[in-house]
Design a protein around this motif. Sequence first.
Motif, PDB file in Angstrom:
ATOM      1  N   UNK A   1       0.843  -1.204   0.000  1.00  0.00           N
ATOM      2  CA  UNK A   1       0.000   0.000   0.000  1.00  0.00           C
ATOM      3  C   UNK A   1       0.880   1.257   0.000  1.00  0.00           C
ATOM      4  N   UNK A   2       1.921   1.248   0.858  1.00  0.00           N
ATOM      5  CA  UNK A   2       2.820   2.402   0.949  1.00  0.00           C
ATOM      6  C   UNK A   2       3.566   2.620  -0.368  1.00  0.00           C
ATOM      7  N   UNK A   3       4.088   1.538  -0.941  1.00  0.00           N
ATOM      8  CA  UNK A   3       4.884   1.705  -2.150  1.00  0.00           C
ATOM      9  C   UNK A   3       4.020   2.118  -3.346  1.00  0.00           C
TER      10      UNK A   3
ATOM     11  N   UNK B   1       3.362  -1.068   8.959  1.00  0.00           N
ATOM     12  CA  UNK B   1       1.942  -0.898   9.286  1.00  0.00           C
ATOM     13  C   UNK B   1       1.690   0.468   9.933  1.00  0.00           C
ATOM     14  N   UNK B   2       2.645   0.927  10.736  1.00  0.00           N
ATOM     15  CA  UNK B   2       2.495   2.204  11.437  1.00  0.00           C
ATOM     16  C   UNK B   2       2.801   3.413  10.550  1.00  0.00           C
ATOM     17  N   UNK B   3       3.160   3.180   9.294  1.00  0.00           N
ATOM     18  CA  UNK B   3       3.395   4.293   8.372  1.00  0.00           C
ATOM     19  C   UNK B   3       4.776   4.913   8.478  1.00  0.00           C
ATOM     20  N   UNK B   4       5.663   4.244   9.215  1.00  0.00           N
ATOM     21  CA  UNK B   4       6.989   4.838   9.410  1.00  0.00           C
ATOM     22  C   UNK B   4       7.846   4.810   8.146  1.00  0.00           C
TER      23      UNK B   4
ATOM     24  N   UNK C   1      -3.379   1.685  -4.011  1.00  0.00           N
ATOM     25  CA  UNK C   1      -4.215   0.518  -3.730  1.00  0.00           C
ATOM     26  C   UNK C   1      -4.646   0.591  -2.266  1.00  0.00           C
ATOM     27  N   UNK C   2      -5.709  -0.148  -1.949  1.00  0.00           N
ATOM     28  CA  UNK C   2      -6.179  -0.195  -0.563  1.00  0.00           C
ATOM     29  C   UNK C   2      -5.692  -1.486   0.083  1.00  0.00           C
TER      30      UNK C   2
ATOM     31  N   UNK D   1      10.476   6.099  -4.469  1.00  0.00           N
ATOM     32  CA  UNK D   1      10.193   5.971  -5.906  1.00  0.00           C
ATOM     33  C   UNK D   1       8.948   5.127  -6.172  1.00  0.00           C
ATOM     34  N   UNK D   2       8.513   4.386  -5.130  1.00  0.00           N
ATOM     35  CA  UNK D   2       7.489   3.359  -5.339  1.00  0.00           C
ATOM     36  C   UNK D   2       8.106   1.971  -5.237  1.00  0.00           C
ATOM     37  N   UNK D   3       9.449   1.951  -5.244  1.00  0.00           N
ATOM     38  CA  UNK D   3      10.156   0.683  -5.120  1.00  0.00           C
ATOM     39  C   UNK D   3       9.924  -0.221  -6.327  1.00  0.00           C
TER      40      UNK D   3
END
Lengths: 137, 388
Positions: B172-174, B313-316, B190-191, B328-330
């Motif tokens: 989700x983060x990437x 999960x914590x958004x770090x 994405x969710x 970059x999105x990885x």
Amino acid sequence: MEVPRFWRETRARYNLEGVRCGNCEKVFFPPREVCPDCHRASIGRMEKFKLSGKGEVYSFSTIHSAPDYFKDEVPYIVALIKTDEGPMVTGQIVDWEDGEVQIGTRVESVFRKISEQGKHGIIQYGFKFKAVRRALK
Amino acid sequence: MRDVAVIGVGMTRFGELWDRSIRSMGIEAGLGAIQDAGIYSTDLEALYMGNMASGLLIKQEHLAPLIGDFVGMGKLHLPATRIEGADASGGLALRQAYIAVASGLHDIVLVGGVEKMTDVGDARATGIMASAADQEWETFHGATLPSLYAMMARRHIHEFGTTQGMLGSVAVTNHYHGSLNPMAQFQREITMEMALESGIMADPLRMFDCAPLSDGAATLILCPVSRAREFTDKPVKILGSGLATDSLALHDRETITSLAATRIAAQRAYKRAGITFRDVDLAEVHDSFTIGEIMAVEDLGFFESGKGGKAALDGELRIDGSMPINPSGGMKARGFPPGAAGIAQAVEIVHQLRGDADRRQVKDARIGLAQNVGGTGATTVVHIFEVI
């Protein structure tokens, strides 16, 4: 010509034959010429050693997206088996029922067909594993 | 050893580039970097090209002179070398180019990475990617690269309580980062539900836990720091380079919830750079599978062993988090051409350190790190960069 490539590994693949270091007695599978701990002291002293085929599941995955040669097998389970003699071995688990395979499940080796190299190619055999089930009394 | 700087970067967009050949991608990325550095191709002294599997993928070996020729250097008769280390090929090529400049052998060097994945179908590509593992004792038994990472993920879940949600949060983060990157293959968020309900590839890994197999190319121009300001106002110095290897097969490792090659390559790079992990402002890490990113942030020292999943999960790991990872999105969202992946990481770090990463810019980024893994961790290359 792919036959020799597979033929030369058959001893290990058919019999789970690895080696034991004559210096430190550690067991390795697949066979190695040099012990990674004993280095020079092990050269020429790696003795053939047959695994019992017994062990337990260290980790596993059920594969749903496979390469060409295994496309017809999905879903199939590939596992890391911690053998009783020490070495970790990669192999498939067969004849499983849903939920039966877990980390720690006891397994034993069985001799099975692994894959076919296309319609006219050779058929490759070797070890797979199945869960040890308690006999019904 | 001389200090070495990156003075130019170039890359293609990554993706399913049906209309692009390996040479056309190599040309775009190569000329882009030459232009960015403000040099002429006649200034170049050598070329290094990372590529994993062009022989298996498009039946073309001997890639370095081919790309060199079409980037316009054919008549210069430059030394040109292809470097292979599975999906660490790009990082390895960068290290070879770095050594060539640091040693004094060459001054201005082009280092690229390229892969043309989509000229073969999915099943064949899966088999070719699995050649990064041990063909006789892993792949022979039906193991695939996703399944080997899946076994690492299952152990990580078993030993540390890592959850599917933690794996999903990496994706989700990437994808969020990818949505901010105009060069990314996937530019849509994405969710968590999409991640957790996507099809199973090799359980516990689902489709959104796996990077796509992409086409693409990326390029850097290196030169000695002493000459860097002839070409750019914002040279980015390579502070350190670390390379470590391990057994090719997963079954021969002491542990599979951590990559020894990453830990050791990082130690070597930190030592060479004279810094610790605390000095790193952001990193591009090898997220070919979500579990790879979780292990990477632990092995690089950013989070304690077993705590990487919670950090995700914590958004770090977001660009506004405590330790921005894969801005970059990885590989997950920017795309994953195996041979170009390591160079693309360096391209992103350079943009971030120059401060020209636009909407995905990490604030006050001075030191960046790139971690590039081959296969299941038989090779890891770590590079550390600083804007000077």
